[in-house]
Enzyme design. Structure first.
Site, short mmCIF file in Angstrom:
data_model
loop_
_atom_site.label_atom_id
_atom_site.label_comp_id
_atom_site.label_asym_id
_atom_site.label_seq_id
_atom_site.Cartn_x
_atom_site.Cartn_y
_atom_site.Cartn_z
N PHE A 24 0.85 -1.19 0.00
CA PHE A 24 0.00 0.00 0.00
C PHE A 24 0.88 1.24 0.00
O PHE A 24 2.05 1.19 0.41
CB PHE A 24 -0.92 0.01 1.23
CG PHE A 24 -2.38 -0.06 0.90
CD1 PHE A 24 -2.94 -1.21 0.37
CD2 PHE A 24 -3.21 1.03 1.12
CE1 PHE A 24 -4.29 -1.28 0.06
CE2 PHE A 24 -4.56 0.97 0.82
CZ PHE A 24 -5.11 -0.19 0.29
N GLN B 116 -7.79 14.62 3.23
CA GLN B 116 -7.12 13.79 2.24
C GLN B 116 -7.95 13.65 0.98
O GLN B 116 -9.14 13.32 1.02
CB GLN B 116 -6.87 12.39 2.82
CG GLN B 116 -6.12 11.47 1.88
CD GLN B 116 -5.67 10.21 2.59
OE1 GLN B 116 -6.43 9.26 2.71
NE2 GLN B 116 -4.45 10.21 3.07
N HIS C 217 -8.31 11.29 -2.05
CA HIS C 217 -7.89 9.97 -2.53
C HIS C 217 -7.57 10.08 -4.01
O HIS C 217 -8.36 10.63 -4.77
CB HIS C 217 -8.99 8.94 -2.29
CG HIS C 217 -8.49 7.52 -2.37
ND1 HIS C 217 -8.07 6.95 -3.55
CD2 HIS C 217 -8.32 6.57 -1.41
CE1 HIS C 217 -7.68 5.70 -3.31
NE2 HIS C 217 -7.81 5.46 -2.03
N LEU D 173 -15.07 5.51 -4.90
CA LEU D 173 -13.68 5.16 -4.61
C LEU D 173 -13.24 3.88 -5.30
O LEU D 173 -13.95 2.88 -5.32
CB LEU D 173 -13.52 4.99 -3.09
CG LEU D 173 -12.15 4.53 -2.59
CD1 LEU D 173 -11.11 5.59 -2.85
CD2 LEU D 173 -12.21 4.19 -1.11
N GLU E 1 -6.93 1.85 -3.02
CA GLU E 1 -5.48 1.88 -3.24
C GLU E 1 -4.95 0.46 -3.43
O GLU E 1 -3.86 0.27 -3.95
CB GLU E 1 -4.81 2.55 -2.05
CG GLU E 1 -3.38 2.96 -2.26
CD GLU E 1 -2.87 3.85 -1.14
OE1 GLU E 1 -1.84 3.51 -0.56
OE2 GLU E 1 -3.54 4.85 -0.85
N ARG F 96 -0.77 9.20 -0.42
CA ARG F 96 -1.92 9.70 -1.18
C ARG F 96 -1.82 11.18 -1.50
O ARG F 96 -2.21 11.61 -2.59
CB ARG F 96 -3.20 9.41 -0.41
CG ARG F 96 -3.53 7.93 -0.37
CD ARG F 96 -4.73 7.64 0.51
NE ARG F 96 -5.05 6.21 0.49
CZ ARG F 96 -5.99 5.65 1.21
NH1 ARG F 96 -6.73 6.39 2.03
NH2 ARG F 96 -6.23 4.36 1.13
N HIS G 174 -11.75 12.37 0.57
CA HIS G 174 -11.90 11.01 1.09
C HIS G 174 -11.92 10.92 2.61
O HIS G 174 -12.69 10.17 3.18
CB HIS G 174 -10.75 10.16 0.54
CG HIS G 174 -10.76 8.73 0.98
ND1 HIS G 174 -11.82 7.88 0.72
CD2 HIS G 174 -9.85 7.99 1.65
CE1 HIS G 174 -11.56 6.68 1.21
NE2 HIS G 174 -10.38 6.72 1.79
N ARG H 290 -2.86 10.88 6.02
CA ARG H 290 -2.99 9.49 6.50
C ARG H 290 -2.48 8.50 5.47
O ARG H 290 -2.75 8.65 4.28
CB ARG H 290 -4.47 9.18 6.81
CG ARG H 290 -4.69 7.73 7.19
CD ARG H 290 -6.14 7.45 7.54
NE ARG H 290 -7.05 7.55 6.41
CZ ARG H 290 -7.22 6.59 5.48
NH1 ARG H 290 -6.49 5.49 5.51
NH2 ARG H 290 -8.10 6.75 4.51
#
Length: 608
Positions: A130, A251, A253, A263, A266, A297, A364, A408
């Site tokens: 990730f 954030q 995304h 969405l 990821e 991100r 996001h 994050r």
């Protein structure tokens, strides 16, 4: 069962219910806390606007971060470092260490609860790479995301709900909590809540109240958040005089479906998907030579936006890039990313096994929220001195224990829910064992704020429709607090949002009926959207630097600027913002760079 009583000291003799603990929100953090409490024998009520398994945690796709080391070399020290670096050094290192050390324990607990993780050939939990997660302090990507295909949140939420049913947790489904009740000493002693089915207002007395209401992503026009994510916990805290922390950090995304905002996890890039521009180029190789598409991100979102602004976007308007998974093969996609395959068909009319899918950065996740410690206790801060708000806890996205700082890392959200939901539950159990058995007396004005809010709507004969006001909030936030910001647009945004706050007072309710009156619920939600939006816009305009998700054109500098690399100003802005609703003003507190047991990680330039 809960006791039910009425009291003449409250307007309308409102019905009351008494519990040891009242939890507002039935997502991952709320149900992880309620499970801990119910198993300890406490009398727990969970209030939720939707059926528990419809809470927004169900939409999480990619995985839970934990250094199990099943697929590659890993340990919690690497996870600790990655999270600090990902936060752009605005995360509190004691909280980050606690989360990363607890991560393997809570994942194995979840497995024993019945969570259907994907498996490796040897039976261990499957883990995928990730963004921003590395081995050996940034040298190479690591496989750390414990996944159940691309439906990890769905599997988690159902697992926790089943365990709560087994433990006899009491759920109040389709109830909306309105306001916190604080006594003369400032302790939280309960909440007011509206039963949607009847439209009646109730008082829930509690020795402890835990807010687990999720984020407020619906303050933006383009969002991956569900329509229920209206910042209810933030609004409740702000109206009760509790400042909100770090609300400027939101954030984006990288991979929301263009034009839909839905969405794409990821986990796509974790499985090997590639971002491409109109020339078919894998452009992330230019920006992040080591991590490429698996950079954090905030970084990937800015790179995508830059490609589009420089004319290398795709489509007739050149306003998106594409995510290419065709090289993964149909079998891998259908096994590891079945939901993404369905989303491609339903929202983009694309077969992702045969063609790339259009994507754009989309709002996001909120990194800020209600300030807490690692036990979930809500704290207020003055001159760097923390004061605990007795009786009040917050966990999950509505809280800011500050493990995420300015940005994050993917998979740390589901981990946050588990670690701090359990931690708050344990602290409440311990405090209830020490505290007196009886509830504190309720103040005579316990329900006055909520009654006034309802009376204002019921008495209105003219004004504005709630969704018109909400739409203007979202439009203003999208325009003035996007991926790239300027001081001028943020300052303009502050003026716009302040003006909209005055309009919130004039919302009218044409339908005065009580039974399942969704218009009344939407009007009440606008109060919460307003608090979150004003906190965000005011905090963003005040932060005169670039850090994590807060990128301001006015303060961008080159990577070779030794004093303020990439516009981050550690000398003046290594601190949290605290926004006060009553005065619409800011105060500050220092970032805690001291971890629990290991050496701190000093700030440096983020490169990938």
């Amino acid at each position: 069962m809960a006791s039910i009583a009425t009291s003449a000291s409250y307007s309308g003799s409102l019905p009351r219910r008494k519990f040891d603990v009242v939890i507002v929100g039935a997502g991952g953090s709320g149900m992880r806390a309620s499970l801990q409490l119910a198993r300890a024998g406490l009398n727990v009520a969970v209030l939720t606007k939707v059926f528990p398994t419809r809470s927004h945690t169900v939409a999480a796709q990619g995985g839970v971060g934990a250094s199990l080391g099943n697929m590659s070399e890993d340990n919690w020290h690497y996870h600790f470092y990655d999270t600090i670096k990902g936060s752009d050094w605005l995360g509190d290192q004691d909280a980050i260490e606690f989360m990363c050390r607890e991560a393997p324990k809570v994942v194995y607990e979840l497995e024993h609860f019945g969570m259907p993780f994907d498996r490796n050939a040897d039976g261990t939990i499957y883990q995928r790479p990730f963004g921003g997660h590395t081995a050996n302090y940034g040298e190479k990507p690591v496989q750390r995301a414990c996944a159940a295909a691309d439906r990890t949140g769905h599997a988690m939420l159902h697992t926790l709900y089943q365990q709560n049913v087994k433990s006899r947790t009491q759920f109040f489904v389709e109830w909306m909590a309105l306001d916190l009740i604080r006594d003369a000493e400032g302790d939280v002693v309960g909440v007011t809540a509206l039963e949607m089915e009847t439209g009646e207002l109730f008082i829930f007395e509690a020795k402890s109240v835990l807010l687990a209401t999720g984020g407020a992503g619906r303050i933006f026009a383009a969002s991956t958040n569900a329509f229920i994510n209206t910042g209810d916990g933030l609004g409740m805290a702000a109206r009760a005089g509790i400042p909100l922390q770090d609300m400027e950090f939101w954030q984006f995304h990288p991979t929301g479906v263009a034009g839909a905002g839905v969405l794409l996890t990821e986990g796509c890039r974790g499985e090997g998907a590639i971002l491409r521009n109109v020339n078919g180029e894998r452009f992330m190789e230019r920006y992040a030579p080591t991590l490429k598409d698996l950079a954090p991100r905030d970084f990937v979102s800015r790179c995508m936006d830059q490609e589009i602004k420089e004319g290398r976007g795709c489509g007739p308007n050149k306003d998106y890039v594409v995510l290419d998974m065709t090289h993964l093969g149909g079998d891998t996609i259908l096994k590891r990313l079945p939901s993404v395959f369905e989303i491609g068909h339903n929202f983009a009319n694309v077969d992702i096994t045969k063609e790339p899918i259009p994507v754009v950065p989309t709002i996001h996740y909120q990194m800020g929220g209600i300030p807490t410690g690692i036990t979930g206790q809500v704290v207020t801060t003055q001159n760097d001195v923390n004061t605990i708000v007795n009786g009040l806890y917050a966990v999950g996205e509505c809280s800011c224990v500050s493990v995420h700082g300015a940005n994050r890392l993917g998979t740390n959200s589901l981990l946050d829910l588990l670690v701090f939901g359990k931690s708050a539950g344990n602290h409440i159990i311990e405090s209830h064992q020490k505290a007196p058995k009886s509830h504190k007396d309720l103040p005579k004005d316990a329900a006055d704020r909520s009654l006034a809010r309802l009376a204002r709507l019921d008495a209105s004969t003219s004004g504005e429709y709630a969704q018109d006001v909400a739409g203007d909030i979202r439009s203003a936030m999208q325009q003035h607090a996007g991926v790239f910001r300027t001081q001028k647009t943020m300052d303009e945004g502050v003026v716009k949002i302040n003006a909209i706050r005055e309009r919130v007072k004039n919302i009218t309710l044409k339908d005065k009926s009580k039974v399942f009156n969704t218009a009344r619920i939407e009007a009440l939600e606008v109060d919460n959207l307003m608090e979150a939006a004003q906190a965000t816009m005011t905090s963003a305009a005040a932060r005169k630097e670039c850090r994590g998700a807060h990128t301001v054109k006015d303060y961008e500098r080159g990577a070779d600027d030794k004093e303020f690399p990439l516009g981050r100003n550690d000398k003046e802005w290594m601190k949290h913002t605290l926004w006060d609703s009553a005065t619409n003003s800011l105060s500050y507190k220092s970032v805690n760079l001291k971890p629990l047991t290991v050496e701190s990680v000093p700030p440096k330039v983020r490169t990938f």
